[in-house]
Structures are given as C-alpha cells and as structure tokens.
Design a protein around this motif. Sequence first.
Motif, PDB file in Angstrom:
ATOM      1  N   ASP A  49      36.167  46.277  38.580  1.00 14.65           N
ATOM      2  CA  ASP A  49      35.170  47.325  38.330  1.00 14.65           C
ATOM      3  C   ASP A  49      35.714  48.625  38.913  1.00 14.65           C
ATOM      4  OD1 ASP A  49      33.065  49.079  38.202  1.00 14.65           O
ATOM      5  OD2 ASP A  49      31.613  47.760  39.178  1.00 14.65           O
ATOM      6  N   LEU A  50      36.237  49.491  38.050  1.00  9.79           N
ATOM      7  CA  LEU A  50      36.871  50.740  38.478  1.00  9.79           C
ATOM      8  C   LEU A  50      35.934  51.935  38.346  1.00  9.79           C
ATOM      9  CD1 LEU A  50      40.438  50.254  36.935  1.00  9.79           C
ATOM     10  CD2 LEU A  50      39.656  49.750  39.255  1.00  9.79           C
ATOM     11  N   ARG A  96      35.237  48.820  42.858  1.00  9.04           N
ATOM     12  CA  ARG A  96      34.088  48.313  43.614  1.00  9.04           C
ATOM     13  C   ARG A  96      34.185  46.811  43.791  1.00  9.04           C
ATOM     14  NH1 ARG A  96      29.475  51.956  40.706  1.00  9.04           N
ATOM     15  NH2 ARG A  96      30.375  50.934  38.887  1.00  9.04           N
ATOM     16  N   SER A  97      34.857  46.146  42.885  1.00 12.55           N
ATOM     17  CA  SER A  97      35.147  44.712  43.004  1.00 12.55           C
ATOM     18  C   SER A  97      36.437  44.458  42.256  1.00 12.55           C
ATOM     19  CB  SER A  97      34.009  43.862  42.434  1.00 12.55           C
ATOM     20  OG  SER A  97      33.910  44.018  41.037  1.00 12.55           O
ATOM     21  N   TYR A 152      34.375  38.779  41.098  1.00  7.09           N
ATOM     22  CA  TYR A 152      35.406  39.086  42.079  1.00  7.09           C
ATOM     23  C   TYR A 152      34.858  39.254  43.494  1.00  7.09           C
ATOM     24  CZ  TYR A 152      38.331  40.023  37.975  1.00  7.09           C
ATOM     25  OH  TYR A 152      39.028  39.909  36.792  1.00  7.09           O
ATOM     26  N   LEU A 153      33.541  39.214  43.641  1.00 13.09           N
ATOM     27  CA  LEU A 153      32.939  39.294  44.977  1.00 13.09           C
ATOM     28  C   LEU A 153      32.686  37.909  45.570  1.00 13.09           C
ATOM     29  CD1 LEU A 153      30.372  42.204  44.416  1.00 13.09           C
ATOM     30  CD2 LEU A 153      32.637  42.329  45.477  1.00 13.09           C
ATOM     31  N   ALA A 154      32.857  36.884  44.765  1.00  9.93           N
ATOM     32  CA  ALA A 154      32.616  35.521  45.246  1.00  9.93           C
ATOM     33  C   ALA A 154      33.756  35.068  46.161  1.00  9.93           C
ATOM     34  CB  ALA A 154      32.494  34.569  44.058  1.00  9.93           C
ATOM     35  N   ALA A 155      33.477  34.046  46.961  1.00 10.50           N
ATOM     36  CA  ALA A 155      34.502  33.479  47.838  1.00 10.50           C
ATOM     37  C   ALA A 155      35.684  32.996  47.000  1.00 10.50           C
ATOM     38  CB  ALA A 155      33.917  32.333  48.649  1.00 10.50           C
TER      39      ALA A 155
END
Length: 314
Positions: A78-79, A108-109, A174-177
Amino acid sequence: MSGLTVEKTLGLAQLQDRGRFGVRHLGVTQGGALDWIAASWANQLLGNSPDCALIELPFGGVTLRCQQHTTLALTGADLQATLDTQPLPAWQSFRVAPGQTLTLGPPRSGMRGYLAAPGGFDAPRVLNSRSEVRREQLGGLHGDGSPLGPGDLLAFGSAKPAPAAVPQQHIPDYLAAVCLELILGAQIALFSGQSLFALFNQPWQVDQRTDRMGLRLLGPALRYQGPPIISEGIPLGTVQVPADGQPIILLNDRQTIGGYPRLGALSPASVARLAQCAPGQQLMLKPTTLAKARTQQLALQSAICTTLLVQSAY
C-alpha cells in the motif's frame, strides 16, 4: 510522446519481469520481481503475458506523469497511491488520461509495489529478459542495469482494458504475522541441536542490511558443526549461515555460487512474502517439504491465471 514520464524517484524503482534464466553457468544471476505473486496479479489485471515487464517500487517515492489514455494496474504494498491527489486503492487496475499525475508514497503496509501497463513496459531484452540487475549492469529501461530516473519515458502498448480488481480473498495481508516455510537442506543436520531449536522456535528480525541480493536476519547465533563447504550453486531463497551465525536469505540478485553452510531454502510463496517485509519486522520460520512447497506454488499460479477478476469503478 506517449507512455509514462518519470518526474521523481528515490533511485530504487526499476523494471523487472519474471527473471533471467539459463545463464547461471555464465555467472549471471536470475533477477526478476522479488514478489512474484504481486507482480503476476498486476499483469493479470491487464490481461498481459506473465513475462511482461513492470515497475518494482521499493519504498514508493515515485511520481509519474501520464502521456496517453490507458489503463494501469497497481498491486503489492500500500503505497498511498494517488491520481491527481485522489486516492487509488491497490490491487486494482484504473484508467488514466494525458496530463494526470500518479504519485506513489511511502508504504503503509508491505514494502514493494508493482505497476503494470498494457503489453508491458518497452525495454531491450538482455539475455532474454528485461529485468534490471545493477551489479551486473544488465537489463532495465536502458539495458545497462541503471534504475529509473527523472525524465525517463516508459513506453507501452495502446490497449485500454476495462478496469478490474483482484478478489479480496486473494489479497495478502501484509500487516499479519509472518511465518516463512523453509525446505530443509542437506547440511541442516550439521547444525547444533540448540541452533535448530532456536531456528524454528524463536522470532527473527529483518536487519537494515537488506537489498535485492539478500536479506539478513537478526536473532540467536546458529552454530555449524560440520566440515568446510565447497562452493556450490545457490537456488532462490537459500538460507545460508556465515561465521557470525546470523542467517542470510539470498534473493533474486544473489551470487550464483557460495560456500557458507546452508539450512535450506524458502518456498517460492515465502520468498514473495519476505519481499514485503521491511527492516525491523519480526518473522518466524517453520519447516516444510519440497512436495508441499511445489503443490502450494502450482496452486497459487493456477489461482492467478484462472480467478475471475472483479469489475472496478476506477
């Protein structure tokens, strides 16, 4: 003049395709998009061939001026993309008109975005690939491995496919573990038992020292107990352990041979996920088998090629 003109860049944006194959016996590395999954979806959104060249965008920081009516596709990180200051969602294709400005900011991710155009970006083929490898001065827009810079014109086809979006269930979080799968290598039994326990049971941190050649992990020092290694060929995703005991995961621009002991290699899906990990991010490793990794890769490739895209309003 038609295509996209580069107005601003951090000096990191580059052209990539699937990579350069059949030349490692010459000492020439593979290259290609680090996140092959996001890159494949970007081309699929436009009906492109999977080997079409697109722009890999590490850390964003790129401004492009549109010179023709067309449809572009953006996937990956996410740019904070905007078209003439209006927000653009990722994992979709969208229409653009001459004079509009596409801005890609800090992520952001994730870490790397992928921008595709109809028919792929035009660039000379060097050893049957347009992929840029700076160290070897091969590929890229000018064929010499140089990154995209202000004033560069990126030409592509004239098709204008209807805007589409990747179904939500296929968009990675992309924010997940992060848990990466490691196919065990022949030398893994020559590491101490304590090292192997730490390898799979303690978190690792992505080091600041990371590029397209390799990514270092910070964590407990791993101890190799075997004899010296004769240099041998290195596949994509190899996890090698130098004398300091901190693993290095070798990526697309890696050297072709190496003599450090190896724990194994990441699965192709895990290599793609690793490409979206920023310095400082934590991750875990878990063992897998070659058969499982192959089945997973074939399933991902099939999903990209056969999934019905969602109609988009952009």
